[in-house]
Write a protein that holds these residues in place. Structure first.
Motif, PDB file in Angstrom:
ATOM      1  N   GLN A 156       0.897  -1.256   0.580  1.00 22.78           N
ATOM      2  CA  GLN A 156      -0.117   0.034   0.258  1.00 22.78           C
ATOM      3  C   GLN A 156       1.191   1.308  -0.530  1.00 22.78           C
ATOM      4  O   GLN A 156       0.541   2.178  -0.739  1.00 22.78           O
TER       5      GLN A 156
ATOM      6  N   GLN B 289       1.888   1.578  -3.257  1.00 22.33           N
ATOM      7  CA  GLN B 289       1.341   2.401  -4.636  1.00 22.33           C
ATOM      8  C   GLN B 289       0.625   3.943  -3.891  1.00 22.33           C
ATOM      9  O   GLN B 289       0.434   4.755  -4.564  1.00 22.33           O
TER      10      GLN B 289
ATOM     11  N   TYR C 268      -4.752  12.669  -3.966  1.00 21.28           N
ATOM     12  CA  TYR C 268      -5.200  11.167  -2.949  1.00 21.28           C
ATOM     13  C   TYR C 268      -5.599  11.225  -2.116  1.00 21.28           C
ATOM     14  O   TYR C 268      -4.198  10.942  -1.140  1.00 21.28           O
TER      15      TYR C 268
ATOM     16  N   LEU D 140      -6.177   5.044  -0.507  1.00 23.04           N
ATOM     17  CA  LEU D 140      -7.110   3.640  -0.795  1.00 23.04           C
ATOM     18  C   LEU D 140      -6.996   2.707  -0.203  1.00 23.04           C
ATOM     19  O   LEU D 140      -6.558   2.414   0.479  1.00 23.04           O
TER      20      LEU D 140
ATOM     21  N   SER E 249     -12.420   4.176  -8.870  1.00 20.25           N
ATOM     22  CA  SER E 249     -11.099   5.224  -7.915  1.00 20.25           C
ATOM     23  C   SER E 249     -11.199   7.110  -8.760  1.00 20.25           C
ATOM     24  O   SER E 249     -12.066   6.859 -10.288  1.00 20.25           O
TER      25      SER E 249
ATOM     26  N   TYR F  90      -8.294   5.602  -4.447  1.00 20.27           N
ATOM     27  CA  TYR F  90      -7.652   5.049  -5.260  1.00 20.27           C
ATOM     28  C   TYR F  90      -7.496   3.568  -5.347  1.00 20.27           C
ATOM     29  O   TYR F  90      -7.936   2.537  -4.740  1.00 20.27           O
ATOM     30  N   TYR F  91      -8.272   2.906  -6.108  1.00 25.19           N
ATOM     31  CA  TYR F  91      -8.336   1.003  -5.865  1.00 25.19           C
ATOM     32  C   TYR F  91      -7.219   0.565  -6.582  1.00 25.19           C
ATOM     33  O   TYR F  91      -7.032   0.113  -6.615  1.00 25.19           O
ATOM     34  N   GLN F  92      -7.050  -0.352  -5.316  1.00 24.04           N
ATOM     35  CA  GLN F  92      -5.562  -1.237  -5.192  1.00 24.04           C
ATOM     36  C   GLN F  92      -6.202  -2.359  -5.654  1.00 24.04           C
ATOM     37  O   GLN F  92      -6.404  -2.781  -4.625  1.00 24.04           O
TER      38      GLN F  92
END
Length: 311
Positions: free
Chosen positions: A109, A112, A120, A123, A155, A208-210
């Motif tokens: 994470q 990212q 942002y 996440l 996202s 944000y989508y990881q």
């Protein structure tokens, strides 16, 4: 990996309330993190089981870990804030100690986040849902027949998405400290934290989508996710409060329409399960938003009838 001193500090707030039987795997999962620069707070929110004894054992073995033992239960939001406002981490993980962090969780994470700009604020990702005994059940985000993940992740500027639908599993989140600080931490008047954080944060920060599985979320009878919509449910009362906050933040007709979708769903659940005061409040809110539909008018008539007969 870079020298530990050059890496961002990450704070893990490990929040416990009567999690004694789950604590060892949860805390062992912190110890197993491959990321070297962690600040850990062990927070007990007035547990009445053996949780404090287990927490003290781990704190004694890890002198750098900090402890916050509250003499009585104050709720997730207030208990988390007690640690957050003492912490120093650039990034924050709110970790319920009935869940489990996979070893690469923090490292992946942070990596990212380092690729994202300062707009942002949070996440999140996929996770495994496990049984009370720790057995795998399913992933939170799963592909449908067309191969699209459901619930559909989003996202970017996701305020409208957050209002309309549920697509984030809170245990997967890492928050930017600056975001949570600007919001004044969690709202301590609420019975739960995640929906309010999503609403307030997504108004001013991107999410944000990881697409990675880095967490295991435990499902058990006392978890908040299985206790909703009972009569006098404090979670539903908090949802109503957050929806009113959201209405004040809406700027466009599309955002108001998205909020109406959410309120309609919450209203139907409240009426279905007999949470009448909350249903009345949600009905009033839906009238304020506009866009009433025939089913909601029928619910309004039902609520008025129950009021007239003294229920």
């Amino acid at each position: 990996m870079s020298s530990p001193d050059s890496l961002p500090l990450v704070t893990i707030v490990a929040l416990c309330h009567n999690h004694a039987r789950f604590l060892e795997p949860a805390l062992d999962s912190i110890l197993a993190q491959t990321y070297p620069r962690l600040e850990v707070f062990l927070v007990d929110d007035g547990s009445t089981d053996d949780s404090v004894a287990v927490l003290r054992k781990y704190a004694a073995a890890q002198p750098a870990w900090k402890t916050v033992f509250l003499p009585k239960n104050v709720g997730n939001c207030a208990a988390f804030n007690r640690a957050f406002f003492q912490s120093q981490g650039e990034y924050i993980i709110d970790f319920a100690t009935d869940d489990i962090l996979l070893p690469e969780r923090v490292a992946r994470q942070v990596a990212q986040f380092q690729q994202l700009d300062a707009s942002y604020g949070m996440l999140y990702g996929n996770l495994e849902l496990i049984t009370e005994a720790g057995e795998f059940q399913r992933h939170f985000h799963r592909p449908d027949r067309a191969g699209q993940l459901q619930p559909r992740p989003a996202s970017g500027w996701v305020f409208e998405d957050v209002l309309q639908r549920f697509f984030i599993s809170a245990p997967s989140m890492m928050m930017r400290r600056a975001t949570l600080q600007a919001l004044g931490g969690y709202d301590e008047t609420l019975a739960y934290e995640d929906f309010d954080f999503w609403v307030r944060a997504s108004r001013s920060w991107q999410f944000y989508y990881q697409n990675e599985v880095l967490t295991r979320k435990r499902l058990h009878p006392r978890s908040k996710s299985v206790q909703g919509y009972r009569p006098n449910d404090p979670l539903l009362a908090s949802t109503s409060v957050v929806c009113r906050k959201a209405l004040a933040l809406c700027r466009t007709s599309a955002e108001r329409a998205a909020l109406a979708v959410r309120v309609r769903w919450e209203l139907r659940q409240a009426a279905r399960f007999g949470s009448l005061p909350q249903a009345r409040d949600l009905y009033g809110l839906l009238r304020e938003i506009g866009g009433m539909r025939l089913p909601e008018h029928a619910i309004g008539a039902y609520l008025e009838l129950r009021r007239l007969v003294g229920h």
